[in-house]
Every structure is written in C-alpha cells, then in structure tokens.
Design an enzyme around this catalytic site. Sequence first.
Site, PDB file in Angstrom:
ATOM      1  CG  ASN A  10      -1.841   1.201   1.262  1.00 34.71           C
ATOM      2  OD1 ASN A  10      -1.705   2.139   0.484  1.00 34.71           O
ATOM      3  ND2 ASN A  10      -2.802   1.182   2.168  1.00 34.71           N
ATOM      4  CB  SER A  13       0.849   2.152   4.462  1.00 36.13           C
ATOM      5  OG  SER A  13      -0.416   1.583   4.250  1.00 36.13           O
ATOM      6  N   GLY A  14       2.082   4.426   6.140  1.00 36.03           N
ATOM      7  CA  GLY A  14       3.289   4.881   6.825  1.00 36.03           C
ATOM      8  C   GLY A  14       3.724   6.264   6.423  1.00 36.03           C
ATOM      9  CB  THR A  41      -3.394  -1.251  -2.692  1.00 39.78           C
ATOM     10  OG1 THR A  41      -2.701  -0.316  -1.852  1.00 39.78           O
ATOM     11  CG2 THR A  41      -3.161  -2.659  -2.162  1.00 39.78           C
ATOM     12  N   GLY A  67      -0.717  -0.617   6.764  1.00 35.22           N
ATOM     13  CA  GLY A  67      -1.272  -0.477   8.099  1.00 35.22           C
ATOM     14  C   GLY A  67      -2.299  -1.554   8.404  1.00 35.22           C
ATOM     15  CB  VAL A  71      -2.893  -6.170   8.127  1.00 33.95           C
ATOM     16  CG1 VAL A  71      -2.881  -7.571   8.736  1.00 33.95           C
ATOM     17  CG2 VAL A  71      -1.473  -5.625   8.031  1.00 33.95           C
ATOM     18  CB  THR A  94      -1.803   5.087  12.687  1.00 33.21           C
ATOM     19  OG1 THR A  94      -1.911   5.728  11.415  1.00 33.21           O
ATOM     20  CG2 THR A  94      -1.804   6.141  13.774  1.00 33.21           C
ATOM     21  CG  ASP A 276     -10.406   1.002   7.837  1.00 37.84           C
ATOM     22  OD1 ASP A 276     -10.083   2.203   7.969  1.00 37.84           O
ATOM     23  OD2 ASP A 276      -9.630   0.143   7.359  1.00 37.84           O
TER      24      ASP A 276
END
Length: 296
Positions: A10, A13-14, A41, A67, A71, A94, A276
């Site tokens: 992704n 991310s991060g 992605t 993140g 996953v 996060t 989410d």
Amino acid sequence: MKKRVLLIVNPSSGGEKARSYEDLAREKLETIFDEVIVKHTKKSGDATAFARGASEENYHSVFVMGGDGTVNEGINGLAELENRPNFGFFPLGTVNDLARALGMPLDPEKSINQLDITKTKPLDIGKINDQYFMNVVAIGTIPESINNVESEEKTKWGKLAYFISGFKEVMTTQFYDFQLTIDSEDLAIKSSTIVIGLTNSIGGFENMLPDAKVDDGMLHLIYIKDTSLVDTLKAVPELVTGVSSANKNVGYLTFKEATIALVDIAADLGTNVDGDEGDSLPISVKVLPSHLTVYA
C-alpha cells in the site's frame, strides 16, 4: 514446484514511506522464495482481490506491507478460500495492533530484516456478518469518533489523532440499550461502548486485553458500565491499564459466537472493524480458531 510469494504494497501507508521499504522487502523475500511478485494497491479492496488471486493460483505465501486496514484486507482475501497461503506482513500503519500482539518489531526495516519463515503461528480470525477481522470490533460512542478520523489526521498526528477525536466524543457520550446473545445465552446491557478483541493490543494499548492470545480460540468482550459521563470517565483508566475480569466499572466475558443488537430497532449505530468503518447493528460475530498460519 516453485515456491511463489506475493508482496502487496500500500503506497500510501506509513506517511507515504512504503516505497522506501519496498525494495528491501522484495530483496529479503528473494533470498527465501523462488519467485516474488509485487503488486501495489490503488483503491480500497485491491489488497483483498490480490490476496484472493494468489490463493486461487496456489501461491505459497502472501505478504502485505501497510497499516492495519491493509492487513485486514489481505486477511479478508484469504479467509473464505479452502487453500490459504501462509500470511505475513510488514507493519507501516498508525497503530499496528497485530504486529504488537505477535511481538514483531514495529520498525519496518527491522521487521523485514528479522523475517524468519521457519517461525510461524496459528492465527485466530473473527467474522462479523460477511466481513473478517484480525483484531477488534468496537461499537458505541468512542468507536464512532474513530470512524470520523481522516487519513490526513492520522498521517499528521499518528495515534494522537484517535485520542483527540475520542476526547471530543466522550464529552457528548451517548448510552445505548443493547441486547446480546452470547453462546446461546441472552444478556441485556446499557453502555456507551463495547469492544470485542482477538488480541491483547487494542488501539495501540498492548495490555487492554492481557489474557487474549492470537490463538486461544476465543473472542474477548469488554463493555463500559456507564449511564453518565462520570461513569465513563471512571472506566477509561481501567481500559488503558487492562481488563481481565469484570468489576463495577467494566464488564468482561469471553465467547465463540454472538449476536449484538440495539433494543431500539429504529436506531442506527455503526461499528469500527480493525480501525475502519464496519456494518451497523445488528451484527453476528464469531471466531474462526487457528484459521491462518502467520509468520511471527
């Protein structure tokens, strides 16, 4: 037969750091597997589709770099199928609750360099309606506030973004009448917040459910026994330090299968699933014991 592995990345991310670790991860995997395929992605659902495709094509393993949400998507891609490749991930999120629960390094470079595919562990996963989760389902006032945290805020403030939003929401706490059926036993409770966890780490608090193990075959439910803001505030320190039994401020129980609904069937209350937004109540929840093999 060649041992193939899929690495799902992704890129967002991060804090946009995924690209900087991608080459390192690919090089590490190339020392272990015969063939490494990398996919990126671009939108929600891609990681699920990529993982499902790898399973259908008999890949040996699927790795995810991202993140908790990414996953979760990877696990959702594997969960339904009879042939489930081994699962691994490099944490870039996060919170990274599953990494915390497995005792993995939270630093991506360390996580990559220390990968040892001889070390695996059975992993329970949960099912909420038609969706799967690896860590938590949260219901109520505080989870609703988490749903409202924008990705830009997560990038800027990290875990602090959840605290800011949660504190604002606590000041206007709502209380709900819930009807639960827990392993065929009926239970009525009034609460602002219900949390169902699979692991000890929830929202980055690694001892919120100290007795929960990634492979104990159980779901762990805690709820705040509150009918006022004062009650809510009394319970918060216990949630932070950990809950292993019921007391006057917090309820606690373990189960394998449950349904959760609001007594007021006309009311609308959503859930938060692995960080989410998830389905609104009513929901059915169950554990799938040792459903995946994860690199720990």
